[in-house]
Write a protein that holds these residues in place. Structure first.
Motif, PDB file in Angstrom:
ATOM      1  N   LEU A  32       0.834  -1.200   0.000  1.00 45.95           N
ATOM      2  CA  LEU A  32       0.000   0.000   0.000  1.00 45.95           C
ATOM      3  C   LEU A  32       0.871   1.253   0.000  1.00 45.95           C
ATOM      4  O   LEU A  32       1.489   1.590   1.001  1.00 45.95           O
ATOM      5  CB  LEU A  32      -0.938   0.014   1.216  1.00 45.95           C
ATOM      6  N   THR A  33       0.920   1.887  -1.143  1.00 41.42           N
ATOM      7  CA  THR A  33       1.608   3.172  -1.271  1.00 41.42           C
ATOM      8  C   THR A  33       0.664   4.117  -2.009  1.00 41.42           C
ATOM      9  O   THR A  33      -0.251   3.678  -2.702  1.00 41.42           O
ATOM     10  CB  THR A  33       2.914   3.038  -2.090  1.00 41.42           C
ATOM     11  N   ILE A  34       0.908   5.389  -1.840  1.00 38.63           N
ATOM     12  CA  ILE A  34       0.096   6.381  -2.548  1.00 38.63           C
ATOM     13  C   ILE A  34       0.246   6.177  -4.059  1.00 38.63           C
ATOM     14  O   ILE A  34      -0.729   6.249  -4.807  1.00 38.63           O
ATOM     15  CB  ILE A  34       0.476   7.826  -2.127  1.00 38.63           C
ATOM     16  N   ASP A  35       1.463   5.898  -4.511  1.00 34.27           N
ATOM     17  CA  ASP A  35       1.697   5.663  -5.942  1.00 34.27           C
ATOM     18  C   ASP A  35       0.907   4.459  -6.444  1.00 34.27           C
ATOM     19  O   ASP A  35       0.305   4.514  -7.520  1.00 34.27           O
ATOM     20  CB  ASP A  35       3.191   5.461  -6.219  1.00 34.27           C
ATOM     21  N   ALA A  36       0.890   3.371  -5.666  1.00 34.01           N
ATOM     22  CA  ALA A  36       0.159   2.165  -6.083  1.00 34.01           C
ATOM     23  C   ALA A  36      -1.341   2.437  -6.149  1.00 34.01           C
ATOM     24  O   ALA A  36      -2.028   1.978  -7.064  1.00 34.01           O
ATOM     25  CB  ALA A  36       0.460   1.010  -5.139  1.00 34.01           C
ATOM     26  N   VAL A  37      -1.840   3.199  -5.185  1.00 30.88           N
ATOM     27  CA  VAL A  37      -3.267   3.536  -5.172  1.00 30.88           C
ATOM     28  C   VAL A  37      -3.606   4.447  -6.341  1.00 30.88           C
ATOM     29  O   VAL A  37      -4.642   4.279  -6.991  1.00 30.88           O
ATOM     30  CB  VAL A  37      -3.677   4.158  -3.824  1.00 30.88           C
ATOM     31  N   ALA A  38      -2.736   5.396  -6.632  1.00 32.73           N
ATOM     32  CA  ALA A  38      -2.960   6.288  -7.773  1.00 32.73           C
ATOM     33  C   ALA A  38      -3.021   5.474  -9.064  1.00 32.73           C
ATOM     34  O   ALA A  38      -3.935   5.658  -9.884  1.00 32.73           O
ATOM     35  CB  ALA A  38      -1.858   7.341  -7.842  1.00 32.73           C
ATOM     36  N   GLU A  39      -2.092   4.575  -9.231  1.00 32.77           N
ATOM     37  CA  GLU A  39      -2.073   3.751 -10.445  1.00 32.77           C
ATOM     38  C   GLU A  39      -3.335   2.882 -10.533  1.00 32.77           C
ATOM     39  O   GLU A  39      -3.966   2.805 -11.587  1.00 32.77           O
ATOM     40  CB  GLU A  39      -0.831   2.863 -10.457  1.00 32.77           C
ATOM     41  N   SER A  41      -6.263   3.355  -9.104  1.00 36.43           N
ATOM     42  CA  SER A  41      -7.508   4.127  -9.177  1.00 36.43           C
ATOM     43  C   SER A  41      -7.654   4.947 -10.448  1.00 36.43           C
ATOM     44  O   SER A  41      -8.758   5.352 -10.798  1.00 36.43           O
ATOM     45  CB  SER A  41      -7.609   5.074  -7.973  1.00 36.43           C
ATOM     46  N   GLY A  42      -6.534   5.219 -11.098  1.00 32.76           N
ATOM     47  CA  GLY A  42      -6.584   6.090 -12.265  1.00 32.76           C
ATOM     48  C   GLY A  42      -6.516   7.566 -11.905  1.00 32.76           C
ATOM     49  O   GLY A  42      -6.591   8.421 -12.779  1.00 32.76           O
ATOM     50  N   PHE A  43      -6.376   7.867 -10.619  1.00 34.74           N
ATOM     51  CA  PHE A  43      -6.205   9.246 -10.172  1.00 34.74           C
ATOM     52  C   PHE A  43      -4.712   9.575 -10.193  1.00 34.74           C
ATOM     53  O   PHE A  43      -3.869   8.685 -10.101  1.00 34.74           O
ATOM     54  CB  PHE A  43      -6.715   9.427  -8.737  1.00 34.74           C
ATOM     55  N   SER A  44      -4.411  10.842 -10.261  1.00 36.39           N
ATOM     56  CA  SER A  44      -3.015  11.246 -10.115  1.00 36.39           C
ATOM     57  C   SER A  44      -2.623  11.100  -8.648  1.00 36.39           C
ATOM     58  O   SER A  44      -3.486  11.015  -7.763  1.00 36.39           O
ATOM     59  CB  SER A  44      -2.836  12.700 -10.548  1.00 36.39           C
ATOM     60  N   GLY A  46      -1.429  13.406  -6.873  1.00 36.94           N
ATOM     61  CA  GLY A  46      -1.986  14.613  -6.261  1.00 36.94           C
ATOM     62  C   GLY A  46      -3.473  14.466  -5.968  1.00 36.94           C
ATOM     63  O   GLY A  46      -3.966  14.949  -4.946  1.00 36.94           O
ATOM     64  N   GLY A  47      -4.196  13.788  -6.855  1.00 32.79           N
ATOM     65  CA  GLY A  47      -5.626  13.559  -6.636  1.00 32.79           C
ATOM     66  C   GLY A  47      -5.870  12.665  -5.435  1.00 32.79           C
ATOM     67  O   GLY A  47      -6.795  12.899  -4.649  1.00 32.79           O
ATOM     68  N   VAL A  48      -5.042  11.641  -5.283  1.00 32.90           N
ATOM     69  CA  VAL A  48      -5.163  10.765  -4.109  1.00 32.90           C
ATOM     70  C   VAL A  48      -4.844  11.567  -2.856  1.00 32.90           C
ATOM     71  O   VAL A  48      -5.583  11.525  -1.864  1.00 32.90           O
ATOM     72  CB  VAL A  48      -4.242   9.527  -4.239  1.00 32.90           C
ATOM     73  N   LEU A  49      -3.749  12.330  -2.902  1.00 35.88           N
ATOM     74  CA  LEU A  49      -3.335  13.110  -1.724  1.00 35.88           C
ATOM     75  C   LEU A  49      -4.316  14.235  -1.401  1.00 35.88           C
ATOM     76  O   LEU A  49      -4.442  14.627  -0.241  1.00 35.88           O
ATOM     77  CB  LEU A  49      -1.925  13.667  -1.932  1.00 35.88           C
ATOM     78  N   TYR A  50      -5.019  14.751  -2.396  1.00 38.73           N
ATOM     79  CA  TYR A  50      -6.036  15.766  -2.141  1.00 38.73           C
ATOM     80  C   TYR A  50      -7.139  15.180  -1.265  1.00 38.73           C
ATOM     81  O   TYR A  50      -7.645  15.829  -0.358  1.00 38.73           O
ATOM     82  CB  TYR A  50      -6.620  16.270  -3.476  1.00 38.73           C
ATOM     83  N   ASN A  51      -7.528  13.932  -1.554  1.00 36.81           N
ATOM     84  CA  ASN A  51      -8.593  13.273  -0.810  1.00 36.81           C
ATOM     85  C   ASN A  51      -8.111  12.640   0.495  1.00 36.81           C
ATOM     86  O   ASN A  51      -8.868  12.566   1.463  1.00 36.81           O
ATOM     87  CB  ASN A  51      -9.244  12.200  -1.690  1.00 36.81           C
ATOM     88  N   PHE A  52      -6.864  12.179   0.513  1.00 41.70           N
ATOM     89  CA  PHE A  52      -6.275  11.539   1.691  1.00 41.70           C
ATOM     90  C   PHE A  52      -4.853  12.066   1.825  1.00 41.70           C
ATOM     91  O   PHE A  52      -3.943  11.586   1.147  1.00 41.70           O
ATOM     92  CB  PHE A  52      -6.296  10.007   1.533  1.00 41.70           C
ATOM     93  N   PRO A  53      -4.651  13.074   2.684  1.00 43.92           N
ATOM     94  CA  PRO A  53      -3.374  13.790   2.722  1.00 43.92           C
ATOM     95  C   PRO A  53      -2.167  12.981   3.192  1.00 43.92           C
ATOM     96  O   PRO A  53      -1.046  13.455   3.096  1.00 43.92           O
ATOM     97  CB  PRO A  53      -3.634  14.952   3.683  1.00 43.92           C
TER      98      PRO A  53
END
Length: 187
Positions: A32-39, A41-44, A46-53
């Protein structure tokens, strides 16, 4: 217009949380990394971090999402069991049996993060407090109800801790017995 933005924001959060759960399901807590979640989910990023800082906020969001999902599933199953004694506990048996098949790997992964986030279980504790109150209102035989619930918890936690010694068939027999015990006094 504000309602639409809120709904879309909530949809985005849900999409990100579903993607995070899929990452954990596939790769475990360590994946579980922000990068893995972004990939996923299809969000950038930054989009993931906007929703979950932070990753901690994402993990807490995942637990809250799962707790809400569990409560919603129990509510739906309860509605189908209204004619039976203690429909909330009937529903908990059904939902727990399903979750042991579908969510076991998530429970194991989230358990691994509990040491660094001691309040991680709070969303589930809150859900279970509401379920406990419903059961108390539905049955006079609380000893039997709590014994059945404790059995459900034991099955769940032994699975999450990877110490279950029961085969699938044995576990199915346990669930059958719990249902029979709950319905024993029903005419």
């Amino acid at each position: 217009m504000t309602a639409r933005i809120t709904r879309n924001s909530q949809d985005s959060k849900s999409d990100i949380l579903r993607a995070a759960l899929e990452v954990v399901r596939r790769s475990g807590a360590q994946g579980l990394t922000i990068d893995a979640v972004a990939e996923e989910s299809g969000f950038s990023k930054g989009g993931v971090l906007y929703n979950f800082p932070s990753k901690d906020a994402l993990i807490m969001g995942m637990v809250q999402f799962l707790a809400g999902q569990f409560e919603a599933e129990v509510g739906a199953a309860r509605a189908r069991r209204l004619g039976l004694e203690c429909p909330t506990l009937q529903a908990m048996i059904d939902v727990t049996e399903g979750w042991l098949h579908e969510q076991r790997d998530l429970a194991q992964a989230i358990l691994a993060t509990k040491a660094t986030q001691p309040d991680l279980s709070e969303p589930f504790v809150e859900v279970k407090a509401r379920l406990k109150a419903a059961i108390e209102a539905e049955t006079a035989d609380l000893g039997r109800a709590w014994a059945i619930w404790a059995s459900l918890e034991g099955l769940h936690f032994s699975g999450a801790h990877c110490v279950s010694v029961f085969s699938e068939d044995e576990r199915a027999a346990i669930f059958k017995d719990l249902r029979e015990r709950l319905n024993k006094n029903q005419t």
